[in-house]
Scaffold this motif. Structure first.
Motif, PDB file in Angstrom:
ATOM      1  N   ILE A 244       0.835  -1.202   0.000  1.00  0.00           N
ATOM      2  CA  ILE A 244       0.000   0.000   0.000  1.00  0.00           C
ATOM      3  C   ILE A 244       0.866   1.247   0.000  1.00  0.00           C
ATOM      4  CG2 ILE A 244      -1.674   1.343   1.343  1.00  0.00           C
ATOM      5  CD1 ILE A 244      -2.886  -1.289   2.304  1.00  0.00           C
ATOM      6  N   VAL A 245       1.855   1.284   0.887  1.00  0.00           N
ATOM      7  CA  VAL A 245       2.678   2.490   0.979  1.00  0.00           C
ATOM      8  C   VAL A 245       3.541   2.663  -0.270  1.00  0.00           C
ATOM      9  CG1 VAL A 245       4.784   1.619   2.124  1.00  0.00           C
ATOM     10  CG2 VAL A 245       3.881   3.867   2.714  1.00  0.00           C
ATOM     11  N   LYS A 246       3.851   1.561  -0.945  1.00  0.00           N
ATOM     12  CA  LYS A 246       4.633   1.654  -2.179  1.00  0.00           C
ATOM     13  C   LYS A 246       3.820   2.290  -3.300  1.00  0.00           C
ATOM     14  CE  LYS A 246       7.292  -1.129  -5.473  1.00  0.00           C
ATOM     15  NZ  LYS A 246       7.761  -2.503  -5.826  1.00  0.00           N
ATOM     16  N   GLU A 247       2.542   1.910  -3.416  1.00  0.00           N
ATOM     17  CA  GLU A 247       1.699   2.411  -4.500  1.00  0.00           C
ATOM     18  C   GLU A 247       0.953   3.690  -4.126  1.00  0.00           C
ATOM     19  OE1 GLU A 247       1.684   1.160  -7.542  1.00  0.00           O
ATOM     20  OE2 GLU A 247       3.155  -0.351  -6.914  1.00  0.00           O
ATOM     21  N   VAL A 248       0.675   3.869  -2.832  1.00  0.00           N
ATOM     22  CA  VAL A 248      -0.049   5.063  -2.361  1.00  0.00           C
ATOM     23  C   VAL A 248       0.762   5.650  -1.199  1.00  0.00           C
ATOM     24  CG1 VAL A 248      -2.300   5.993  -1.689  1.00  0.00           C
ATOM     25  CG2 VAL A 248      -2.176   3.796  -2.891  1.00  0.00           C
ATOM     26  N   PRO A 249       1.831   6.390  -1.491  1.00  0.00           N
ATOM     27  CA  PRO A 249       2.804   6.791  -0.464  1.00  0.00           C
ATOM     28  C   PRO A 249       2.213   7.537   0.729  1.00  0.00           C
ATOM     29  CG  PRO A 249       3.682   7.195  -2.652  1.00  0.00           C
ATOM     30  CD  PRO A 249       2.246   6.813  -2.838  1.00  0.00           C
ATOM     31  N   GLU A 250       1.143   8.307   0.520  1.00  0.00           N
ATOM     32  CA  GLU A 250       0.586   9.108   1.612  1.00  0.00           C
ATOM     33  C   GLU A 250      -0.561   8.405   2.343  1.00  0.00           C
ATOM     34  OE1 GLU A 250       1.894  12.295   2.384  1.00  0.00           O
ATOM     35  OE2 GLU A 250       3.419  11.458   1.054  1.00  0.00           O
ATOM     36  N   ALA A 251      -0.822   7.143   1.992  1.00  0.00           N
ATOM     37  CA  ALA A 251      -2.003   6.459   2.538  1.00  0.00           C
ATOM     38  C   ALA A 251      -1.997   6.433   4.056  1.00  0.00           C
ATOM     39  CB  ALA A 251      -2.085   5.037   1.986  1.00  0.00           C
ATOM     40  N   TYR A 252      -0.902   6.011   4.646  1.00  0.00           N
ATOM     41  CA  TYR A 252      -0.853   5.883   6.105  1.00  0.00           C
ATOM     42  C   TYR A 252      -0.656   7.233   6.780  1.00  0.00           C
ATOM     43  CZ  TYR A 252      -0.704   0.853   5.448  1.00  0.00           C
ATOM     44  OH  TYR A 252      -1.024  -0.436   5.104  1.00  0.00           O
ATOM     45  N   LYS A 253       0.101   8.094   6.152  1.00  0.00           N
ATOM     46  CA  LYS A 253       0.355   9.407   6.738  1.00  0.00           C
ATOM     47  C   LYS A 253      -0.938  10.180   6.950  1.00  0.00           C
ATOM     48  CE  LYS A 253       3.027  13.641   5.978  1.00  0.00           C
ATOM     49  NZ  LYS A 253       3.965  14.347   5.064  1.00  0.00           N
ATOM     50  N   ASN A 254      -1.891  10.009   6.049  1.00  0.00           N
ATOM     51  CA  ASN A 254      -3.163  10.727   6.150  1.00  0.00           C
ATOM     52  C   ASN A 254      -4.230   9.960   6.924  1.00  0.00           C
ATOM     53  OD1 ASN A 254      -2.214  12.908   4.619  1.00  0.00           O
ATOM     54  ND2 ASN A 254      -2.708  11.880   2.693  1.00  0.00           N
ATOM     55  N   ALA A 255      -3.920   8.741   7.331  1.00  0.00           N
ATOM     56  CA  ALA A 255      -4.907   7.916   8.040  1.00  0.00           C
ATOM     57  C   ALA A 255      -4.934   8.267   9.521  1.00  0.00           C
ATOM     58  CB  ALA A 255      -4.578   6.440   7.868  1.00  0.00           C
ATOM     59  N   ARG A 256      -6.129   8.209  10.108  1.00  0.00           N
ATOM     60  CA  ARG A 256      -6.248   8.386  11.556  1.00  0.00           C
ATOM     61  C   ARG A 256      -5.538   7.262  12.298  1.00  0.00           C
ATOM     62  NH1 ARG A 256      -8.029  12.759  14.751  1.00  0.00           N
ATOM     63  NH2 ARG A 256      -9.265  14.092  13.385  1.00  0.00           N
ATOM     64  N   ALA A 257      -5.717   6.043  11.807  1.00  0.00           N
ATOM     65  CA  ALA A 257      -5.118   4.886  12.467  1.00  0.00           C
ATOM     66  C   ALA A 257      -5.275   3.671  11.572  1.00  0.00           C
ATOM     67  CB  ALA A 257      -5.769   4.634  13.827  1.00  0.00           C
ATOM     68  N   VAL A 258      -4.595   2.595  11.952  1.00  0.00           N
ATOM     69  CA  VAL A 258      -4.755   1.290  11.316  1.00  0.00           C
ATOM     70  C   VAL A 258      -5.636   0.431  12.208  1.00  0.00           C
ATOM     71  CG1 VAL A 258      -3.552  -0.851  10.737  1.00  0.00           C
ATOM     72  CG2 VAL A 258      -2.622   1.350   9.996  1.00  0.00           C
ATOM     73  N   PHE A 259      -6.534  -0.298  11.583  1.00  0.00           N
ATOM     74  CA  PHE A 259      -7.480  -1.159  12.301  1.00  0.00           C
ATOM     75  C   PHE A 259      -7.070  -2.610  12.088  1.00  0.00           C
ATOM     76  CE2 PHE A 259     -12.070  -1.410  13.764  1.00  0.00           C
ATOM     77  CZ  PHE A 259     -12.076  -2.781  13.948  1.00  0.00           C
ATOM     78  N   THR A 260      -6.497  -3.236  13.115  1.00  0.00           N
ATOM     79  CA  THR A 260      -6.210  -4.670  13.058  1.00  0.00           C
ATOM     80  C   THR A 260      -7.361  -5.412  13.726  1.00  0.00           C
ATOM     81  OG1 THR A 260      -4.365  -6.239  13.252  1.00  0.00           O
ATOM     82  CG2 THR A 260      -4.957  -5.024  15.239  1.00  0.00           C
TER      83      THR A 260
END
Length: 701
Positions: A215-231
């Motif tokens: 995900i971060v390789k194809e959408v570099p800002e995906a996690y930076k703009n996310a509130r959090a990760v849901f496991t």
């Protein structure tokens, strides 16, 4: 306290709707989500055709996130194709079968006369990991006492073990196999994929490589703009989950290097005492406490902290929820030490399956709330998933959802990701035809505003409570033995006792928090002028459930707290064993087993009484704030402080509206902040206020 912010709550306080699949016109669905009053969404890449291994899926995910970002909508990234998180839609174990979840089991042989013992591994198992024999003391009737300090190692290969045995010798052979059949993996609504070993750092790294890194390789800002990760529900797979099934292997959690890690952690070898994981009574307690505490530390380090560190490095926070949060039995079976695991997360979370207040489990949020209090994370995330008794829920879904949300926020929730969905098809019948749910647009807007006002009011509020229930994890760890079938919370004396205590408090409207060993020891260390504190709360009552073993430092701290004037209550029995102390084998006749560890009422410092009597004594204590209803036991109340003001959140647990008359020491008037409509009014003491069914009001002073 901002009245305008309460009336019009910001989107950060509103629910996030969980969406696992998007239409090609993803902007239309994003518009609908915002129009229906939500604050955003929890979502994931498309799950079909290879999941994160398919670049087209990642490209579409990037477009979805662009649509959300362009509308300034919050989003969480859900980290799995279904659940439990870790299998990566099957990718994690592809070409890496060595990373699969494992357990080890014990095979026992006994020689009553000299004989030759031969053992060959079956086709279900991977390899033998240890074998040893011990002399047994059989001098008393009905006893066969293993003499662990006289262990003799037995030679073995991966698949074969053979040795001569003397009279009254026991042989123990330990084998590793996959943890899969009968587990959570084969009893869920998502998939039956095999799963990684969450004790294994390399296995978790593989999960990151196949689900996070693409995900971060194809959408570099995906996690930076996310509130959090849901496991979602990562867990050990060694426990069996279906009570109707019996399996040939009783499994304990396993990872290569476990024996070495145990010796490094505790300074002694587990090998001579390995049978104690599977058998024995009080003499085995300390070994089991050490074993399961280590399991918790390994999961916390290798799964939670590893992923959490990755998330921080990429600009976001690691959250989500774990499995079966409501009982200590599950805390041990699935995590070794649930609190250890939860505290390693960036933002703790739970899920709630109860669909209306009458069946709400009072401890759903309370254990996770303990982690939030210790980590100072401003509450917890809740996945709202009204799943149990849907037929009844469907009669009044919005009312019941509001009731559950009120109880959740009172118990520590500050953020909601919701499967309680809306009928988005009404926004665009052609494009969103498949996106139907329980709520109309108007209902969705109201419930999101109600939730938003709860979050706005309680954001950064200090939860003040003087009653603590002891989190008796060592008791459950000590008594957890691998089983051939599912183990229920109802089989655990500590869980039954905790449920009885907390349900009695809950039913009578009294607030409580959980406290563990570290909290009790810290409270004793904080004593000054006959006052003790836990996380800024003055300690008034500590209630301990029925238990047989306790940490010695906890006991010593309780004695000091009692001397300082804190009320210490033991329910039903006093613990007679201490973690770390060697317990001598307790001789007994099998016909007398029912009276083992019987009621212990009196001790040198404390007396044990029934749980109901404890709650009755707490009822008689003077209260600063009281609220009375038409019907008894209708309300649940919790106290908070914010911006120099006192806030009492009062929730009507019933399905009928109630007239509430209040009194607060030294106060003649209260401001009533109503999350249902954002209104604020002033009410004099003794005057009645209407609290609608399944809703709450804030009394502010």
């Amino acid at each position: 306290m901002d009245r305008e912010a309460f009336l019009k709550p910001a989107q950060e306080y509103r629910m996030k709707t969980i969406i696992h699949g998007w239409p090609d016109e993803c902007g239309i669905l994003a518009d609908a989500v915002r129009d229906f009053g939500y604050g955003g969404t929890a979502t994931n890449p498309p799950t079909e055709n290879g999941y994160t291994g398919n670049k087209e899926n990642l490209a579409k995910f990037g477009r979805i996130l662009e649509e959300l970002n362009s509308r300034d909508m919050d989003y969480w990234i859900y980290d799995e194709l279904g659940y439990p998180s870790g299998h990566g839609g099957g990718q994690s174990l592809e070409d890496h079968p060595e990373l699969e979840a494992k357990g080890f089991y014990m095979h026992r042989r006994m020689a009553w006369e000299p004989k030759n013992a031969v053992f060959d591994l079956d086709d279900e198992s991977d390899r033998i990991i240890w074998a040893a024999k011990y002399p047994c003391d059989c001098s008393r009737m009905n006893t066969s006492i293993v003499l662990y300090d006289q262990m003799e190692r037995v030679a073995f290969t991966d698949t074969h073990c053979e040795c001569s045995m003397k009279e009254n010798e026991a042989l123990f052979i330990f084998c590793v196999k996959s943890a899969y059949e009968g587990s959570h993996l084969t009893h869920n609504v998502s998939s039956k994929n095999r799963y990684i070993n969450i004790l294994d750092e390399k296995a978790v790294r593989r999960f990151l490589d196949v689900c996070y890194e693409p995900i971060v390789k194809e959408v570099p800002e995906a996690y930076k703009n996310a509130r959090a990760v849901f496991t979602d529900e990562p867990s050990l797979q060694t426990p069996y989950i279906q009570g109707d099934e019996v399996w040939p292997y009783a499994l304990a959690p396993w990872v290569d290097g476990l024996f070495e890690a145990f010796e490094e952690e505790y300074g002694y070898s587990l090998l001579p005492y390995l049978p104690m994981i599977f058998e024995g009574r009080s003499s085995s307690y300390t070994v089991r406490v050490h074993f399961y505490q280590l399991i918790g530390k390994l999961i916390a380090k290798n799964y939670v902290k590893q992923i959490s560190d990755w998330c921080v490095e990429h600009g976001t926070c690691f959250s989500g929820h774990y499995l079966a949060e409501e009982s200590l039995r599950a805390h041990v079976l699935y995590y070794g030490s649930y609190l250890e695991v939860l505290r390693a997360s960036g933002y703790p979370g739970v899920d709630v399956l109860a669909s209306y207040p009458d069946i709400y489990h009072q401890n759903t949020t309370r254990f996770a709330q303990m982690a939030a209090r210790k980590n100072n994370t401003n509450g917890i995330m809740v996945e709202l998933c009204p799943f149990i008794n849907m037929e009844h829920f469907s009669e009044h879904p919005v009312r019941y959802a509001a009731g559950i949300l009120s109880l959740l926020y009172l118990g520590g929730c500050r953020c909601v990701n919701s499967y309680f969905s809306s009928d988005f098809s009404s926004y665009s019948s052609e494009i969103l035809q498949g996106y139907q749910g329980f709520m109309s647009r108007g209902q969705s807007i109201w419930l999101n505003e109600y939730t938003g006002r709860l979050g706005s009011m309680l954001d950064q509020a200090f939860h003040e409570c003087g009653t603590f229930v002891y989190y008796a994890l060592e008791e459950v760890q000590a008594k957890t033995r691998p089983s051939h079938c599912a183990q229920e919370a109802s089989d655990s004396e500590a869980d039954r006792s905790i449920f009885e205590i907390t349900r009695s408090l809950f039913d009578r409207g009294y607030d409580y928090l959980f406290a563990d060993r570290d909290d009790i020891v810290a409270a004793a260390g904080s004593i000054s002028e006959n006052q003790a504190w836990i996380s800024g709360c003055r300690v008034e009552n500590i209630i301990l459930p029925a238990m047989d073993i306790i940490y010695p430092e906890t006991w010593e701290a309780l004695v000091r707290l009692r001397e300082a004037g804190v009320s210490i209550w033991f329910a039903d029995k006093l613990p007679k064993y201490r973690v770390g102390e060697k317990a001598v084998f307790a001789y007994y006749d099998f016909r007398e087993e029912s009276v083992l560890d019987a009621f212990t009422a009196d001790g040198r410092y404390f007396a044990a009484i029934p749980a109901e009597q404890i709650v009755q004594k707490i009822e008689k204590q003077e209260k600063e704030f009281n609220v009375q209803a038409d019907a008894s036991n209708s309300f649940l109340t919790a106290k908070f402080q914010k911006d120099g003001r006192k806030i009492y959140f009062v929730v009507n647990k019933t399905e009928e509206k109630q007239e509430a008359a209040w009194q607060c020491s030294g106060k003649e008037k209260a401001e009533i902040w109503n999350p249902a409509d954002g209104s604020i009014m002033e009410v004099e003491a003794g005057k009645s206020v209407t609290i609608d069914a399944c809703r709450g009001l804030f009394f502010v002073f």
